[in-house]
Design an enzyme around this catalytic site. Structure first.
Site, mmCIF file in Angstrom:
data_model
loop_
_atom_site.group_PDB
_atom_site.id
_atom_site.type_symbol
_atom_site.label_atom_id
_atom_site.label_comp_id
_atom_site.label_asym_id
_atom_site.label_seq_id
_atom_site.Cartn_x
_atom_site.Cartn_y
_atom_site.Cartn_z
ATOM 1 N N CYS A 44 83.416 5.483 49.238
ATOM 2 C CA CYS A 44 82.046 5.092 48.898
ATOM 3 C C CYS A 44 81.822 5.179 47.385
ATOM 4 O O CYS A 44 82.302 4.333 46.635
ATOM 5 C CB CYS A 44 81.057 5.935 49.695
ATOM 6 S SG CYS A 44 79.372 5.267 49.701
ATOM 7 N N HIS A 89 83.109 4.760 55.014
ATOM 8 C CA HIS A 89 83.431 6.174 55.246
ATOM 9 C C HIS A 89 84.409 6.294 56.419
ATOM 10 O O HIS A 89 83.989 6.459 57.570
ATOM 11 C CB HIS A 89 82.157 6.965 55.542
ATOM 12 C CG HIS A 89 81.267 7.152 54.366
ATOM 13 N ND1 HIS A 89 81.298 8.277 53.571
ATOM 14 C CD2 HIS A 89 80.319 6.336 53.825
ATOM 15 C CE1 HIS A 89 80.409 8.155 52.595
ATOM 16 N NE2 HIS A 89 79.809 6.988 52.723
ATOM 17 N N GLU A 130 86.140 8.699 57.360
ATOM 18 C CA GLU A 130 86.094 10.015 58.003
ATOM 19 C C GLU A 130 85.150 10.053 59.198
ATOM 20 O O GLU A 130 85.219 10.972 60.024
ATOM 21 C CB GLU A 130 85.688 11.095 56.988
ATOM 22 C CG GLU A 130 84.232 11.071 56.547
ATOM 23 C CD GLU A 130 83.944 10.176 55.353
ATOM 24 O OE1 GLU A 130 82.917 10.386 54.680
ATOM 25 O OE2 GLU A 130 84.754 9.269 55.099
#
EC number: 6.3.4.2
Length: 533
Positions: A382, A511, A513
């Site tokens: 990001c 993102h 994750e």
């Protein structure tokens, strides 16, 4: 509401932050194969959602596919249950009050005085049962945030008490997570905080069926008997929840202690937790924790380093990769507000995560420059992508004043905005839920690092941003060796960049994750760690 709906309610006592989210997810994991389980989180704060709360205060904001910004516990729910949650499953008091005030203005209360009881509790109940109905749920796991006795949670506690009365005690079970301290210098476990916590819950009309004791060591027989006596539960209904090397041990521990059997007996159901696959992965994590076959050291250079939970999903992503590659990954948070190159020399790889505002920018850029120039495997996420572009523009392309419009000052025009505001964001003044949020498709360029990692040319990833790479500069970047390897579906927004000549230098606007699973680690983290080996 489904006729045979079963509900598990998890409350917390003594102190907050002892792992109700992980506990709730671990219990849910035991039932996921036999029931359609829906996790619900009730938060007492008056924010509509946690999207505008500083991560240092509340932990990371977890973004869902539907664009919802929700409590970080939803990360545990998704990873343990292997599902995609919905924003409606996060019930905040802010949402409830907003709905009630809107209803009052519309005249839906027929001139009655609007009160906390019954109107607020009825609205909470209605929301819970609407979720169960829309998801065709067979079991709800309702986690009530904070601790018993908090003023913010009184109405949630009263609501679940009423639900028990309405659906019958045989269809609902109450689980209380408490903390059993062992004060330094005394070397003795203390049960009094647990007793007081349960008494507070009893005063609200709720009597726990299961007490889970969070502690550093297994409860002694003496403490177990004392808790059973004064909290009015059977000794076998007091469950140990001790410190472990990985949170993925917890559902296995609960399974061994018979949590699923106790709750199944209470709810008159049958369950087979199927814990074998998780046990194998946990075995790998534990063996590498105690006797690692190989250690990889990763620096996470972020501006919210004061609280570990600010980057919880990134750290979990690394755990997942370690379990699948059979090695130990040690991650260290480095405060980008005070960073120099000397801090980075001991690390095998560098991650620069997301964030907002100008604080800590230049420290992150130092880390990115160090990774690029020294061929250290690097992953930008990001804001990490945006700063990687700025660093490349300044130090490779010679645009010394390259910057982002996020740093734009009214009295100082930005001459080289290599990162600028998304067109759809112009004119938006509200901060809450106004970014590009949720799951969006990304088109990958063939014969690139990321294409080879994903093995396909179209992926879905989750986003949370207002700014993008300025397309006016892309040709210049690519002439100097940076490749834009991923785009939005209309090819108007750069979503991934990489430097092919480096071992692994990749940055993404999304993102990764947020979609990692222990059985299926996020591809970009997998690529990063493989490059570090």
């Amino acid at each position: 509401m489904k006729k045979n709906l079963k509900i598990l309610v998890i409350t917390g006592g003594v102190i907050s932050g002892i792992g109700k989210g992980v506990t709730s997810a671990s219990i849910a994991r035991l039932f996921r194969y036999d029931f359609r389980v829906t996790p619900i989180k009730c938060d007492g704060y008056l924010n509509t959602d946690p999207g505008t709360i500083n991560p240092v205060e509340h932990g990371e904001v977890f973004v869902l596919d539907d664009g919802g910004e929700v409590d970080m516990d939803f990360g545990h729910y998704e990873r343990f249950l292997n599902l995609n949650a919905k924003s409606s499953w996060n019930i905040t008091m802010g949402k409830i009050y907003k709905k009630i005030l809107e209803n009052e203005r519309k005249g839906k209360y027929l001139g009655r005085t609007v009160q906390l009881i019954p109107h607020v509790t009825d609205e909470i109940k209605s929301t819970i049962f609407q979720i169960a109905s829309s998801e065709n749920s067979e079991m709800l796991i309702i986690e009530i945030g904070g601790t018993v006795g908090d003023m913010e949670n009184i109405l949630f506690i009263e609501t679940v008490r009423q639900i028990r009365h309405e659906i019958g005690s045989g269809n609902i079970a109450f689980i209380h997570l408490t903390y059993v301290p062992s004060p330094a210098g005394i070397n003795e476990q203390k049960s009094k905080p647990t007793q007081q916590s349960v008494k507070t819950l009893n005063k609200a009309g709720i009597f726990p069926d299961l007490i889970i004791a969070r502690s550093s060591q297994v409860l002694t027989d003496q403490i177990r008997k004392k808790v059973a006596m004064f909290c009015n539960v059977e000794s076998n209904s007091i469950i140990d929840n001790i410190d472990v090397s990985t949170i993925y041990e917890i559902p296995i521990s609960f399974y061994k202690q018979g949590v699923h059997e106790i709750l199944s007996s209470k709810l008159n159901i049958k369950v087979d937790p199927k814990i074998e696959e998780l046990s194998k992965l946990v075995g790998v994590i534990k063996s590498n924790f105690f006797v690692p076959k190989k250690i990889i050291n990763i620096a996470i250079c972020g501006k919210y380093a004061e609280l570990d939970d600010s980057y919880a999903s990134i750290r979990e992503s690394l755990v997942h990769v370690g379990a699948n590659l059979d090695l130990l990954i040690k991650s260290t948070l480095i405060d980008s507000n005070d960073l120099n190159e000397s801090y980075l020399k001991e690390f095998d790889g560098i991650i620069v995560p997301g964030g907002f505002g100008g604080k800590g920018y230049e420290g992150k850029i130092i880390a990115i420059k160090y990774a690029r120039e020294n061929n250290i495997p690097f992953l930008g996420i990001c804001l990490g992508l945006q700063l990687a572009v700025i660093e490349f523009a300044r130090n490779v392309c010679g645009i010394l004043d390259a910057d982002t419009e996020e740093n734009l000052l009214k009295d100082k025009p930005l001459k080289s905005p290599v990162i600028h505001l998304l067109p759809e964001q112009k004119g938006i003044k509200d901060k809450g839920a106004t970014m590009r949020l949720g799951g969006y498709p990304v088109i990958l360029k063939k014969n690139t690092i990321v294409f080879n990692l994903y093995g396909q040319d179209r992926i879905i990833e989750r986003f949370r941003h207002r700014y993008e790479v300025n397309n006016d500069y892309i040709d210049l970047f690519e002439k100097n060796g940076l490749v834009v390897s991923g785009f939005s579906s209309d090819f108007k927004i750069a979503k991934l960049i990489e430097i092919p000549k480096n071992k692994f230098f990749v940055a993404c606007q999304f993102h990764p994750e947020l979609i990692t699973r222990i059985e299926n680690p996020a591809k970009l983290f997998l690529g990063l760690i493989k490059a570090c080996i």
